[in-house]
Every structure is written in C-alpha cells, then in structure tokens.
Design a protein around this motif. Structure first.
Motif, PDB file in Angstrom:
ATOM      1  N   LEU A   1     -10.107 -28.131 -11.040  1.00 42.87           N
ATOM      2  CA  LEU A   1      -8.731 -28.061 -11.560  1.00 42.87           C
ATOM      3  C   LEU A   1      -8.726 -28.254 -13.072  1.00 42.87           C
ATOM      4  N   THR A   2      -9.412 -29.269 -13.536  1.00 47.15           N
ATOM      5  CA  THR A   2      -9.349 -29.561 -14.974  1.00 47.15           C
ATOM      6  C   THR A   2     -10.237 -28.627 -15.795  1.00 47.15           C
ATOM      7  N   ARG A   3     -11.401 -28.290 -15.262  1.00 46.50           N
ATOM      8  CA  ARG A   3     -12.331 -27.475 -16.068  1.00 46.50           C
ATOM      9  C   ARG A   3     -12.071 -25.977 -15.958  1.00 46.50           C
ATOM     10  N   ARG A   4     -11.569 -25.527 -14.802  1.00 44.06           N
ATOM     11  CA  ARG A   4     -11.400 -24.075 -14.634  1.00 44.06           C
ATOM     12  C   ARG A   4      -9.956 -23.623 -14.732  1.00 44.06           C
ATOM     13  N   TYR A   5      -9.079 -24.375 -14.071  1.00 45.58           N
ATOM     14  CA  TYR A   5      -7.715 -23.847 -13.915  1.00 45.58           C
ATOM     15  C   TYR A   5      -6.731 -24.322 -14.986  1.00 45.58           C
ATOM     16  N   LEU A   6      -6.806 -25.578 -15.363  1.00 43.47           N
ATOM     17  CA  LEU A   6      -5.816 -26.071 -16.341  1.00 43.47           C
ATOM     18  C   LEU A   6      -6.308 -25.761 -17.750  1.00 43.47           C
ATOM     19  N   ARG A   7      -6.562 -24.523 -17.977  1.00 46.14           N
ATOM     20  CA  ARG A   7      -7.132 -24.061 -19.246  1.00 46.14           C
ATOM     21  C   ARG A   7      -6.332 -22.887 -19.770  1.00 46.14           C
ATOM     22  N   ILE A   8      -6.467 -22.678 -21.070  1.00 45.15           N
ATOM     23  CA  ILE A   8      -5.901 -21.456 -21.657  1.00 45.15           C
ATOM     24  C   ILE A   8      -6.862 -20.328 -21.288  1.00 45.15           C
ATOM     25  N   ARG A   9      -6.325 -19.286 -20.651  1.00 44.93           N
ATOM     26  CA  ARG A   9      -7.231 -18.229 -20.188  1.00 44.93           C
ATOM     27  C   ARG A   9      -7.918 -17.555 -21.372  1.00 44.93           C
ATOM     28  N   ALA A  10      -9.207 -17.418 -21.251  1.00 42.54           N
ATOM     29  CA  ALA A  10     -10.008 -16.807 -22.316  1.00 42.54           C
ATOM     30  C   ALA A  10     -11.309 -16.333 -21.684  1.00 42.54           C
ATOM     31  N   ASP A  11     -12.137 -15.707 -22.498  1.00 42.55           N
ATOM     32  CA  ASP A  11     -13.408 -15.231 -21.932  1.00 42.55           C
ATOM     33  C   ASP A  11     -14.215 -16.394 -21.376  1.00 42.55           C
ATOM     34  N   THR A  12     -14.080 -17.546 -22.074  1.00 48.01           N
ATOM     35  CA  THR A  12     -14.838 -18.718 -21.608  1.00 48.01           C
ATOM     36  C   THR A  12     -14.128 -19.417 -20.442  1.00 48.01           C
ATOM     37  N   ALA A  13     -12.861 -19.063 -20.209  1.00 47.13           N
ATOM     38  CA  ALA A  13     -12.124 -19.695 -19.091  1.00 47.13           C
ATOM     39  C   ALA A  13     -11.344 -18.607 -18.356  1.00 47.13           C
ATOM     40  N   PRO A  14     -12.067 -17.753 -17.646  1.00 51.63           N
ATOM     41  CA  PRO A  14     -11.387 -16.598 -17.028  1.00 51.63           C
ATOM     42  C   PRO A  14     -10.394 -16.982 -15.932  1.00 51.63           C
ATOM     43  N   ASP A  15     -10.538 -18.204 -15.340  1.00 59.27           N
ATOM     44  CA  ASP A  15      -9.601 -18.625 -14.289  1.00 59.27           C
ATOM     45  C   ASP A  15      -8.451 -19.467 -14.830  1.00 59.27           C
TER      46      ASP A  15
END
Lengths: 1160, 154
Positions: free
Chosen positions: A869-883
């Motif tokens: 949840l914290t590392r993948r989803y609650l992120r600003i979507r970007a190439d480094t955080a595709p989810d």
C-alpha cells in the motif's frame, strides 16, 4: 485397703500396663513404628496411664520428646512419631506428654505475656532480652522464630528481617515441614503484604486438601474449618515439635476444631484431653476451651475483672465519661486491647474527645489505638484502618492480643449479640486476651452459657451483665438501666428474629435526634430488620442515608443481601422496585465496594429512577431536589451518573452525548454543593477539565485526520509565479500571433500594455508544435510542483502526514493490540516468535513449530499488504511507480482540452487557478481510487489472512489452546474495519478548517492520543509543562500537532521498549519572540548508548541540510527532514533544533522557533 | 417477516443479511451494530426474529465515535432487557466466539448457552460461525425453521 497399699496397687497396675505397652512396641521391630501403632491401637485411658511411664523411661522419653528444647535449628522438628490415631488418642497423647512440664509451660506463658506487653509498648530492647531468656530456657522454637521475624520487621525493616530468616533457613537439618512454614512467616511479615493478599496466596498455595494444609493455614493465621479427622492428623504432626510449640499448636488445633464442630463428641474429646492441664497451666486459653466444652474445672474468678465490668456498666448507663476514665486507667496499667476498645467506644458514643493514655511514640499500641479509634468512630478512613489492623493481627496468630483485635473487627461486621457468631469469631473468642462480657454472646453456640455466662450473671448488681442476660435470655431482667431498656428490647427482638417488632422499635428511637454514633449503630440494625421483613425500599432508604453519613458504616451493612433481594423482586416483575433514588445509591455502593456483578442492574435502577421522575436526563434533576435529601441527590449525581452508567441510557446515543451529560451533571452537583455551603471538590473540577480536553482532542484528531491530504498551493504559487508569468506571456504572444497576424500594430500595442515597453515585432512564423510545447511545459511544471514539490507538494505531504508511520501503525494497531502480529528480529530479519500466545498454552514441539510458522506467515501477509500500500499504491504514478494511485499523467487529448480551456485567459494567475482546479479534480479522483483500494483490496486481503490464520490454528492446535487465540482473530475484525475506515477517511480533500486558537497542551494531547493508539503495548506516562499564558494561533494547530506526533512516534519507536513503560516529558515555553519546544523520553536499559551518541551527533550535524531534504518524501528513518519541512515550509518559521542525551539517560529534543505569527 | 440482525462485524452482518434475503426474503431486515442501537431497535419496533451477536460495543462505530465501552456479553444484556420489558421475540445468538469475557467473568460458549437457556425463555439457541467450517447456514436455517415455520406459512 490402706492408702499405702492402694498406692502400691496403682503403681503395680501402671507398671504392668507399661510392660505390656513396651512388649507391644518392641514386637513391631522398629520402636518408632511401634510407638505409632501403639498410639493408634491403645485406648485413651491406657495412654493416660502409660505416658508418665514412657516419660520416666530414658529411651521412651527420647521417642516422645526427640528434642524438647533444641539448641540449634538443625534439630528443630527432627524425628517424632509417625502415624496418627483417633482424635481422642491424639489429644491424650499430646496433652499427657506435656503434663509433666506444666511448670515450664506456665513459665513460658508468663514470659510470652511480658514479651507481648513489651512489644505493644515498643520496648524493643526488653523484647530482645525476653527472647533470649525464652531461647535459653526453651531452645529454638517456631514461636521464637516467628516472634523474632515479626519483631525485626517492625523494628529494623524488611532487609534485616530477611537476613535473620535466611540465616534460620540456611540450617539444613530444619524439618522441611517447618522450614516451609517459616517461609510463610517471612512473607507474611512484609509490610506490603495485606491480610487479604496473604489469605489469597495461602488459599492458592495451600489448598485445604490435607491435614498438613489445615495446620499450616492455622499457623499462618487463617481460620479454616477443621473436622475431627483433620484435627487428629494435624495433632499427630506435633510429635516433631519442641515443648513450647507442641503446646501452642495443640491448643490452637483444639480451638479451631471446637470453633468448627460443636458436637457433643468433639466437646467430650477435647474436655477429656485437656482437663489434666487445666489446673496446672495458668492459661485462660485452656480454661475457655474447656468452658466451651461445658466443663468448668478451673475457677474463673479472674475473668472479667471488676474494673472491666465497671467500665462496661458505666457504658451501659450511658455514662461515657466514667467508662472512658476507667478504661484509660486500666490501659495505663496494662496495654490490653479490650480496655482500649471499651474506652474508644465510650469516646465515640459520648462524642468525647479525650487523648489516649501516654504510650511511647513508636509503640505499636499507638498505631493500633489510632486505627481502632477510626474503626469504632466510623471515620471516613476506617476501611484503610481495618486493613492495617487486620494485617497487624494476622501477623501475630500466636498472640492473644491479636485474637482480641480480630474479634473486635469481626464483631464490627457481625454483631454476635443479635446474629450467630461466625467460626472465626468463636475461634478468636476462645483465644482472646482478656475476658469481656461480649464473649458471653460469642460462646453461646457452644452452649457455654451453662458455666461461662454464670460467672457474669452472678454479678446481680451489674447493669451491663443485666443487659447481656436480657438479650441472651430474651426477657428484661432487673438492673437494666431505664435508659437502656429501649435498646435492649431492640436487641432482644433482633436476636429472636422478631424483625417487624425490631423495625418499629428502631424507627421510634431513630425518630428522636441521636448522636452520629447511635444513628449509625441503630441505622445498621434497622437496615437488617427491614431487609428481613421484606421492606426493601425501607432498607434501601436507610442504607442510602448511612452511605451519606459514613461510607465505612455502609460497608458493614448487608448490602449484598439487599441487592440480591432487590434483583429478585425486579425479576419477579415487582414494578418500580428499582425506581427509588436510594436503590440507585445502594446499587452504586455495591458496585464500588463489593462487586461489579450487578452493574447492569445499577443502570436499570438509574434509568428507572429517571423514568419515575419523568426525566430524560439526570442533569435535569435539579428541580426535584426538594423531594430528596440533598446529600443523596449529590451522591447520585456524583457517583451514580458516571459515564459507565450514563452510556446505558437510550437517551444518550454517543460517547460525546454521554460526556456532555456527565459535564452537566457535575455542574449540577457542584451547584448543589455550593448551595449547601460546600465548595466544589477539586476532583470534580479536574474531571470536567479532562472531559473537555478529551473532547477537544478527539475533535482535533478528526479534523486533522481529514486534512492530511494537503498541498501548499500558496507556496507553489510563489515558487512558480515568475516562471509561469514569463511562460504565459510568451504563450499568449503565440496565441495573439496566431489570431491576428495581420495587425502588427495592434499586437505591438498589446505587448506594450502587458510588459510596459514597446517592442519591435519580427514575424518568424513559429510552428504550432512550439505553442503546444510551451503550454505543455507550463502545465507539467505546475503539475510537477503540485504533485512532487518536496516543500509544498502532495507527495511530500502524503509522506509526512500519512505514509511516515501513520498507515502502518493504524492498520497494524488492531493486530498489535490483540497480540496477533510480531516484529522482525533485527539480526535475522525473521519474524519474532509470538511469546504472548506461546506463554498462554502448552504446545507440543511440532504444534509450536506449526504455530510459529502460521503466526509468522500472518505477520508477513499483513506487513506485505501494508508495504504494498505505501510503496506501490499510495504514490504519484510515474515510471518508477506504475501502480501509484495518484495519477497526474496528462495525455495529449487532456493537454489539448487544457489548452482550449485556458488559452483565452489573459492573466497567468487565472491560468494557474485553472490548473489547480484541474489538479484538485485529479486528486479527488485519485482519492476515490485509494479509498476503493483500501476497502476492496487491502481490507479484504487482511480479512482473508485472518480467516486463513484462524483456520490454520484450528487445525494445528487442540481446541483448548486455540480458543482464546481464535477469539482474538474474531475480536480484531471490527477493530480492523474501524482502522480501515479511519485510514480511508484520511484520503479526502481537506476541508477548509477553521481552527480555534489553542493552548499547546491540546496539540500535545492530540498527538499523544494518536501515538498511544498505535503503540497499545506501551504504557506511555507523560508530563507536560506549558506556560498557562501561551495561546497558539489556530492555523498552526495541524502543524504543531504533527510536529508532536513525529516526536512521540520517534520516542515510541526508538526508545528500545517493546512492551512496558515509556516516560515522556514535554514542554512548550517562551514569549512573543521565541518559543521553545522540548521533549525527552526514557530509554530502554538495553539501549546501546554509544551507538545512540553517534546518531545524536549525526542528527545535529545534518538537520536542515540540503542532502537531508531529499528525504522529505521518503519514509522510514528518524522523521527529522519532515520536522524541518513542517517548521520551515508549513509554519514558515526560522528555527533551530538540537538533540542530546541527558545525564539521566533520556533522549532530549529541543526546538527553538521564531514565535512571530505562531501566537494568537 | 421482520428481522433484526444485531452485529458489529460488517463482514458477518453482510453474510447473515445476504443469507436471510436469499433464503427467506424477509419483508424487512433491520441491522444494528451496537448494544445501544439494538436496544433502541427492540424498544421502537416489533420483530418476528432477532439474530443477535454476543459481543458488541456500546455505540455504533463511526469515524467520530469509537464505539464506547466494549461489551463481551452485549447479547445477554439485550436478552435481559427484553425480559425486563416483557418482549418475547425469539432470539438466535450468532457468534464467532467459543469463549467470552476475561478473568472473573470468563465464560465458555457452552456455559453461556446453559445460562441463556436457564434464564431467557425467548432464547432459541446459538449458531457458531467458525473460520474453517461452513455449516452455519444449515444450522441457522434449521433454527429459524424450528421457530418460525408456522408463523411464516400463515
């Protein structure tokens, strides 16, 4: 037959019996076994005949008395005769073995009496000397060990006492049975071990499953019920003991048996057994025992001395001054507990205020007298006094003054003039120090009135004897003073069970003004009488009245019986039985002092009372006060209308409503108190303050929870204003060029209007893609700032307000609270074993392995889910955080739409506004996705993990072991649901909150409440020091609270304590120029201070540096970059921060902040 | 059929309501998520059947309301209040637990059943929901059948 020949014949007969006995014994092969069998098989008459012969024979004497006066502890309790016989034989055996030593026993008892007096008067040197004398004459004894332990504890304290006891116990030869008893003596003597606690430990450690346990309990000071068989076995153990102890314990067992079993057979055995010693040993204990068995051998003229009767007579005649004077005079000659009691009763009944006779200041008699005075006068602190007196008395079970004390305390609870005495009362009556007329009532169940009472009743001129006789015999005899007849008739009626008559008599007498003492004594009797007649309301009314006058007196009422009767009547459908105000008060008193098992009915009584008054709220009671005594209304408001009762009113539908009502109730109670001329108690004021603080904290927490998603748009606006203005002008130029390329003059004018200078325009025909590129750059710049600015952007705030510890603590919290999840071990990286549940059941090794595996898998699943949840989803979507669920990526179509929407705006600020509107809309959409993810994915996954865990546990563990654990997996579900709901609520656009100006403690407590909910296994003790005059500006509340939250979180996470106490001291002090925040926390003793010192140096060196600021949007670590961001960018303050380790090994954070703009 | 389902666990509440709807199509299902809301429901409405959780908080939980005191024996308190008020609606206890309370008031499910049978005439029985067994539907169905068959057919 001449006298000489008769003597010869007797001697011959005895000798023949002895020869026969010896033959029997030696035939058994082993003389010890033979003696045991002989004791078992011979008749008591034979034992009486032969024992003197045994004792005259050197060999047999050594068998009967292995060591009568042991010189060392090694031989105390050695050898002895094994096996037991009938009660009759055992008594005869023990008493006959003591008989030749009656002079020694009398000498011992005299020394013991002197020791008691010296001890009570604090003459400790004399005590030492007496102990030495006793030791010299009688050797090492259990009595001596016990007296020494208690003396040393009283005089020198626990360490010295322990030292002495250890020395005794270090003697390897000490019989294990008595060795064990000594460990109880030392435990009992400890200052902090109350009588109740001792009894609990003894009952758990020595359950009454054997005669040995009965004997030990008696020796420790309890009074177990003991039957004939148990007594005989217990008596047989005494053959190990030296002279003094054998005598004392044989008497104690006999007294306990008689108190438990008054049958004719037991009485006969005891009387026949003890008679031979009665006239030889000067001990009223034997005489009373025999009197209890209806045997009067020894003249009892020494009983109830003239002065005691005179004091009692004066008391009976209501001449309390004279009674007091006689008692005090007695007391100054001899520090007796009974004389003390008579004096104190006279003092209380006569409302006198007289000093006690002079005793040395540190004498135990002083503290006994002070506490007994509290008890007898029904003082407010009498319950504590009872606890102290009980402790003192139980510590000296071999002292007759202690039995007197215990009897007085027992009588205070159960008046044996009108009710059958308890076993404990009879036991102590048989052991009491002085002879008091009241013993007449206590010993009646033994039938002792035949002989014991006659002694008193033969004093025809005594008014107190006349009263006692009238009560026991149920007729008013001569010499009852006229002033006492009414009370005597009450006692007669109560004793005879004529409760209607007693009620009427009591009501009549109570209708007239009475002293406080009389009101309480008579009131207690009236409650009992009314209860017995079934007048429950009447009983409750009087009980409620007494509760208002003396809580201690109320603890002596038959409250449990009254409550049971009320509940039964309610259950039987007796309407309105719980509705009187007094009933609510009685239920409350029961709940506070006896048991919580009727708390539900207490709430029924509360609700029924309000209904009966047609009231919705208790706080509306004011108008009704005239119908009830104001002290009862005040009691009701203060004690009954508490949150745990109010929350059972259907008129109060939330915690908030309950708290509001409680606050109103307190105000009402306070008004009533003030009207009666009493000030509002400080605890009520404090309670209101705490209620209000709790509410503000809760509301603030809620507000802050819903303003976690935050972007500092003003900060961004300032940061990008110049850049966007320039870009926008250029973009607009392209736009103008595109729209009116033919009118260069007009264009030139427009540029002049915009920038203030005239430019020469050269048309170079820029391509359309350039305009698009320029616009895109501005859009992307603003979006990047909005989403990712480390100072102002969404990601930084998500990190600071949500991802940094908050999510993991909130979602893990319910599992931690139910001990379902563990942390990883630093060294191995594996999940730690779940010690909490491992300790609570016995597992086989394979079960344990499977259990550990299942629990570790569960911990891992939960943590993985939160991690995702914290590392993948609650992120600003970007190439480094595709989810990443916060999606601000802008497609070409969206860009075209944005151009169309914005290109006609002339002002770049309007363009920025439009962009923010657009970005907030994208944020809102993202938040919807987050909430859906939490509900449909995260929560569902966690619930599945719980089900899988429960299922595994049911397969792995036997039902008995799995039960509590499975219950925990069920109990956690609603908590998890709430936690998920709470986390979901964070993902909402912040409302414009209008925070009120606040005291710094609000921020402190709000942060504390949050962190406490995350660390439920820590007991966080806090101290807050805030200047009363400081009032912070409302707008700073979220930031200051977050600052405290990060500091608390750091303290809780890094203190090194996983479970237990964490102490935090915090403060906010300062003036209009500078504010200083400080927070220090305790550290685990296992904390590596060298390593911590390095961390401190690093933190101080790096705080606020550029490199650190890179960590604002990164979770984990110390959180100090986030503190910097809060202070620098959210509060806009200059500041300095320093961390250190204090001299007392606490971690200290100090922050100095420019106060400008922070204060209201 | 008018049914009250008192349950603070959303998941269990959904399961039981879905089961009831699927199987009996009651005319009305009212849910309550706390001791207070259950008591309020039984005093304000008449039900044909009550499916009752044993352990519930005092108040319905919301973001602003943490639920107040937890009640390990909320179900028993509901039954007690029904008895006091003369409400005789049949009650089926539906619980995931096989033990309740702590220390002095610790009670096993079997002891609790005995206590409820002994003290409350409208107590029908208990259905236990277990994580690894899916037979609660049948048990609940049988129990409801036994109580309401005649009434529903009417």
């Amino acid at each position: 037959m001449t006298k000489g020949r008769r003597k010869q014949a007797v001697k011959t007969l005895q000798s023949q019996a002895f020869v026969k006995a010896r033959a029997y014994i030696t035939k058994r092969g082993n003389v010890m076994r033979g003696m045991g069998l002989y004791k078992h098989t011979s008749s008591s008459a034979e034992i009486r005949r032969v024992m003197p012969e045994f004792l005259r024979n050197r060999v047999y004497h050594a068998l009967v008395w292995p060591d009568m006066t042991p010189r060392t502890y090694n031989t105390l309790g050695k050898h002895g005769i094994w096996g037991h016989s009938s009660l009759e034989n055992e008594l005869n055996w023990q008493v006959q073995s003591l008989l030749p030593y009656h002079a020694e026993l009398t000498a011992f008892l005299a020394l013991r009496a002197r020791f008691s007096t010296a001890f009570l008067l604090g003459r400790y040197q004399e005590c030492d000397s007496l102990l030495e004398d006793i030791n010299e004459a009688f050797g090492k004894t259990l009595w001596g060990i016990e007296a020494s332990i208690n003396l040393i504890q009283a005089r020198d304290g626990f360490s010295a006492q322990k030292e002495f006891t250890n020395k005794v116990l270090s003697h390897k030869g000490l019989n294990p049975m008595w060795h064990y008893l000594v460990t109880w003596f030392t435990f009992r003597a400890e200052r902090n071990v109350s009588a109740t606690e001792l009894a609990r430990h003894v009952e758990n450690g020595l359950p009454l499953t054997s005669a040995y346990a009965h004997l030990m309990q008696l020796a420790i000071g309890l009074c177990p019920s003991i039957n004939e068989h148990t007594a005989s076995v217990a008596l047989s153990y005494l053959s190990h003991l030296p002279l003094v102890d054998r005598y004392l314990y044989a008497l104690m067992i006999s007294q306990a048996l008689l108190a438990s079993d008054h049958s004719a057979a037991v009485k006969t055995h005891i009387a026949e057994g003890w008679k031979p010693l009665d006239t030889r040993v000067a001990d009223s204990g034997i005489t009373k025992l025999l009197l209890g068995c209806n045997y009067s051998g020894n003249p009892i003229s020494s009983f109830c001395t003239g002065s005691t009767v005179a004091a009692l007579d004066a008391y009976a005649e209501h001449d309390y001054g004279r009674a007091l004077s006689i008692a005090w005079s007695d007391l100054s000659r001899n520090p007796g507990i009974d004389a003390l009691q008579i004096g104190l009763r006279a003092e209380s009944a006569g409302d006198l205020n007289v000093s006690l006779p002079e005793f040395p200041a540190d004498a135990i008699m002083v503290s006994i007298a002070a506490d007994l005075r509290r008890v007898i006068s029904y003082a407010d602190d009498a319950s504590e006094a009872v606890r102290r007196l009980d402790k003192t008395a139980i510590t000296w079970p071999q002292a007759s003054w202690a039995s007197s004390l215990r009897l007085i305390l027992a009588r205070q609870r159960r008046d044996d003039r009108v009710a059958s005495p308890s076993r404990l009362q009879i036991y102590h009556a048989l052991r009491t120090e002085d002879e008091n007329l009241n013993l007449a009532a206590t010993l009646v169940p033994l039938g002792a009135n035949e002989c014991y009472l006659e002694t008193f009743f033969n004093q025809p001129s005594s008014s107190s004897v006349a009263i006692m006789r009238s009560v026991i015999e149920d007729n008013v005899s001569a010499n009852v003073p006229a002033t006492s007849i009414a009370r005597v008739n009450i006692l007669r009626a109560l004793r005879a069970g004529r409760h209607d008559e007693a009620s009427i008599r009591l009501e009549t007498i109570l209708a007239a003004p009475q002293t406080r003492h009389a009101q309480l004594e008579l009131g207690r009797q009236l409650v009992t009488a009314r209860l017995q007649t079934g007048d429950l309301k009447g009983a409750a009314d009087v009980a409620a009245e007494l509760i208002s006058v003396s809580r201690f007196a109320a603890t002596l009422l038959p409250i449990k019986e009254l409550i049971d009767a009320l509940v039964s009547a309610d259950l039987a459908g007796e309407r309105g039985v719980l509705a009187p105000l007094s009933v609510s008060i009685v239920f409350d008193f029961y709940s506070r002092n006896i048991s919580s098992d009727r708390d539900a009915e207490r709430a029924d009584a509360f609700n029924d009372f309000l209904n009966s008054q047609n009231l919705v709220y208790a706080s509306d009671l004011d108008g009704e006060t005239s119908r009830y005594p104001s002290d009862q209304v005040i009691y009701f408001l203060r004690n009954v209308c508490v949150p745990e009762v109010l929350d059972q009113s259907l008129n109060l539908a939330s915690t908030r409503a309950v708290e509001d009502e409680r606050a109103k109730v307190i105000v009402k109670a306070s008004d009533l108190l003030n009207r009666t001329g009493k000030p509002t108690p400080s605890e009520l004021l404090e309670e209101v303050r705490e209620l209000k603080l709790k509410q503000v904290v809760r509301e603030t927490t809620l507000q802050l929870d819903q303003s976690k998603v935050y972007v500092n748009v003003e900060g961004i606006r300032k940061a990008i204003d110049g850049q966007i203005r320039e870009g926008w002008h250029r973009f607009r130029l392209f736009k103008l060029h595109e729209g009116s390329i033919s009118n260069l003059d007009e264009l030139s004018k427009k540029i002049q209007e915009m920038v203030g200078e005239r430019y020469q325009i050269i048309i170079s025909s820029a391509p359309a893609t350039e305009k698009y590129r320029m616009f895109s750059k501005m859009v992307l710049d603003i979006t990047d700032q909005f989403a990712s600015s480390r100072e102002f952007g969404l990601d930084a705030n998500l990190s600071t307000n949500i991802r940094h510890g908050f999510i993991i603590r909130a979602l893990r919290g319910p599992f931690v609270a139910r001990n379902l999840i563990t942390n990883k071990a630093t060294a191995s990286g594996e999940y730690q074993e779940n010690e909490y549940w491992l300790e609570r059941a016995d597992y086989s090794s394979s079960q344990e392995a499977q259990f550990n595996q299942a629990m570790a898998r569960f911990s891992s699943e939960i943590d993985d889910e939160i991690e995702a949840l914290t590392r993948r989803y609650l992120r600003i979507r970007a190439d480094t955080a595709p989810d990443g669920l916060f999606d601000f990526q802008i497609t070409d179509i969206v860009m075209q739409l944005l151009i169309q929407r914005c290109q006609d705006e002339e002002d770049h600020e309007v363009f920025i506004d439009r962009m923010f509107e657009y970005l907030w809309a994208r944020t809102e959409k993202s938040l919807e996705h987050v909430r859906a993810h939490l509900s449909h994915h995260t929560l569902a996954m966690m619930q599945n993990s719980l089900s899988a865990l429960a299922s595994s546990l049911e397969q792995i563990l036997p039902p008995a072991n799995a039960s509590a654990l499975i219950a925990a997996t069920n109990l956690v579900r609603p908590d998890l649901q709430s936690a998920a709901d709470k986390v979901a609520s964070w993902f909402a656009l912040s409302l414009t909150q209008d925070y009120q100006n606040y005291a710094p403690q609000i921020a402190f407590d709000t942060a504390l409440a949050t962190v406490k909910s995350y660390y439920s296994r820590l007991v966080i003790e806090t101290e807050f020091d805030g200047a009363d005059s400081l009032l912070m500006a409302g707008r700073t509340l979220p930031h200051v609270t977050r600052l405290f939250t990060i500091l608390f979180e750091n303290a809780a996470y890094h203190c090194g304590v996983n479970e237990g106490e964490l102490k935090i001291k915090a403060g906010v002090v300062g003036d209009s120029a500078t504010l200083k925040f400080s927070l220090s926390n305790s550290l685990s003793e296992e904390k590596d201070m060298t390593e911590l010192a390095k961390v401190v140096g690093k933190l101080n060196a790096e705080f606020g540096r550029d490199a650190q600021q890179e960590f604002i949007r990164v979770e984990g670590g110390s959180g100090y970059p986030k503190i910097w961001k809060l202070l620098r960018h959210d509060l806009h303050q200059d500041h300095a921060l320093e961390v250190s380790i204090t001299d007392s090994n606490e971690f200290l954070v100090e922050i100095a902040v420019d106060a400008k703009g922070l204060l209201a | 059929m008018n049914v009250l389902v008192a349950e603070d666990d959303e998941d269990k509440l959904e399961q039981s309501c879905a089961f009831l709807s699927r199987w009996r199509s009651p005319s009305n299902i009212v849910s309550a998520k706390s001791l207070q809301s259950t008591l309020r429901a039984i005093t304000e409405q008449t039900f044909d059947l009550i499916i009752l959780d044993m352990t519930m908080p005092t108040f319905d939980r919301t973001l602003a309301e943490e639920g107040g005191r937890p009640h390990a024996f909320a179900g028993r308190e509901v039954l007690r209040q029904m008895r006091r008020r003369g409400i005789e609606t049949p009650v089926i206890v539906f619980t995931s637990f096989d033990r309740f309370g702590e220390e002095s008031d610790y009670t096993t499910l079997d002891q609790l059943k005995t206590d409820l049978h002994a003290n409350f005439s409208n107590y029908v029985g208990t259905v236990q929901l277990k994580a690894n067994v899916d037979d609660w539907h049948e048990s609940l169905k049988e129990m409801i059948d036994a109580v309401l068959e005649g009434k529903i057919n009417d």
